[in-house]
Design a protein around this motif. Structure first.
Motif, short mmCIF file in Angstrom:
data_model
loop_
_atom_site.label_atom_id
_atom_site.label_comp_id
_atom_site.label_asym_id
_atom_site.label_seq_id
_atom_site.Cartn_x
_atom_site.Cartn_y
_atom_site.Cartn_z
N MET A 140 0.85 -1.16 0.00
CA MET A 140 0.00 0.00 0.00
C MET A 140 0.90 1.24 0.00
N PHE A 141 0.44 2.30 -0.62
CA PHE A 141 1.19 3.55 -0.58
C PHE A 141 0.25 4.74 -0.59
N THR A 142 0.76 5.86 -0.13
CA THR A 142 0.02 7.11 -0.17
C THR A 142 0.83 8.13 -0.95
N ILE A 143 0.13 9.10 -1.55
CA ILE A 143 0.77 10.20 -2.26
C ILE A 143 0.18 11.51 -1.74
N GLU A 144 1.05 12.42 -1.35
CA GLU A 144 0.62 13.74 -0.89
C GLU A 144 1.41 14.80 -1.63
N HIS A 145 0.73 15.81 -2.13
CA HIS A 145 1.39 16.93 -2.79
C HIS A 145 1.44 18.08 -1.81
N GLU A 146 2.65 18.45 -1.40
CA GLU A 146 2.85 19.56 -0.49
C GLU A 146 3.35 20.77 -1.27
N PHE A 147 3.55 21.88 -0.58
CA PHE A 147 3.95 23.13 -1.22
C PHE A 147 5.21 22.98 -2.06
N ASP A 148 6.25 22.34 -1.50
CA ASP A 148 7.54 22.26 -2.18
C ASP A 148 7.99 20.84 -2.51
N ALA A 149 7.10 19.86 -2.34
CA ALA A 149 7.52 18.48 -2.57
C ALA A 149 6.31 17.57 -2.76
N THR A 150 6.58 16.42 -3.38
CA THR A 150 5.60 15.34 -3.44
C THR A 150 6.11 14.25 -2.52
N VAL A 151 5.23 13.76 -1.64
CA VAL A 151 5.61 12.78 -0.64
C VAL A 151 4.88 11.47 -0.91
N VAL A 152 5.65 10.39 -1.11
CA VAL A 152 5.09 9.06 -1.30
C VAL A 152 5.53 8.22 -0.10
N THR A 153 4.56 7.61 0.57
CA THR A 153 4.86 6.73 1.70
C THR A 153 4.51 5.31 1.32
N LEU A 154 5.49 4.41 1.43
CA LEU A 154 5.31 3.00 1.11
C LEU A 154 5.12 2.23 2.41
N VAL A 155 3.98 1.54 2.53
CA VAL A 155 3.65 0.80 3.74
C VAL A 155 3.79 -0.69 3.45
N ASP A 156 4.61 -1.38 4.24
CA ASP A 156 4.82 -2.81 4.06
C ASP A 156 3.58 -3.56 4.53
N GLU A 157 3.10 -4.47 3.70
CA GLU A 157 1.93 -5.26 4.05
C GLU A 157 2.26 -6.74 3.88
N GLY A 158 1.50 -7.57 4.50
CA GLY A 158 1.71 -9.00 4.35
C GLY A 158 2.00 -9.65 5.67
N GLU A 159 2.76 -10.73 5.60
CA GLU A 159 3.08 -11.49 6.79
C GLU A 159 4.28 -10.89 7.52
N ALA A 160 4.27 -11.04 8.83
CA ALA A 160 5.38 -10.57 9.66
C ALA A 160 6.62 -11.39 9.35
N PRO A 161 7.82 -10.87 9.48
CA PRO A 161 8.10 -9.53 9.98
C PRO A 161 7.94 -8.48 8.89
N LEU A 162 7.36 -7.36 9.24
CA LEU A 162 7.17 -6.26 8.30
C LEU A 162 8.25 -5.20 8.52
N GLU A 163 8.62 -4.52 7.45
CA GLU A 163 9.59 -3.45 7.53
C GLU A 163 8.87 -2.13 7.86
N GLU A 164 9.63 -1.18 8.37
CA GLU A 164 9.08 0.15 8.66
C GLU A 164 8.69 0.84 7.36
N ASP A 165 7.77 1.80 7.46
CA ASP A 165 7.36 2.58 6.29
C ASP A 165 8.57 3.27 5.66
N VAL A 166 8.53 3.41 4.34
CA VAL A 166 9.56 4.15 3.60
C VAL A 166 8.88 5.40 3.04
N THR A 167 9.49 6.55 3.28
CA THR A 167 8.96 7.81 2.77
C THR A 167 9.90 8.35 1.70
N VAL A 168 9.36 8.60 0.51
CA VAL A 168 10.11 9.15 -0.61
C VAL A 168 9.60 10.57 -0.83
#
Length: 87
Positions: free
Chosen positions: A1-29
């Motif tokens: 799953m991921f989210t996309i947000e458009h801010e004033f000076d940047a576009t922020v994409v957050t990647l959320v790990d899904e599935g079976e454990a162990p899961l990794e922490e979210d990655v923000t681009v």
């Protein structure tokens, strides 16, 4: 799953790990006008780790994901990326 947000000076994409454990922490681009940062929380150090890449480095990473082992240099020719190199 991921989210996309458009801010004033940047576009922020957050990647959320899904599935079976162990899961990794979210990655923000975060894409700014002149660079891209990639951030991820590290629970071992209790810090957010961050790297900054130029758009040329990001382009190279994108190409590298689809190429076999080897050394490559991308070049722009007639507004198209072409790979050159040998494995």
């Amino acid at each position: 799953m991921f989210t996309i947000e458009h801010e004033f000076d940047a576009t922020v994409v957050t990647l959320v790990d899904e599935g079976e454990a162990p899961l990794e922490e979210d990655v923000t681009v975060i894409a700014f006008e002149d660079c891209v940062t990639v951030e991820q929380y590290d629970p071992v150090t209790d810090r957010v780790m961050k790297i900054t890449m130029s758009f040329a480095q990001l382009r190279d990473l994108d190409a590298a994901l689809d190429l076999p082992e080897g050394v490559y240099r991308l070049r722009l020719e007639d507004d198209e990326d072409e790979e050159e190199g040998e494995a």
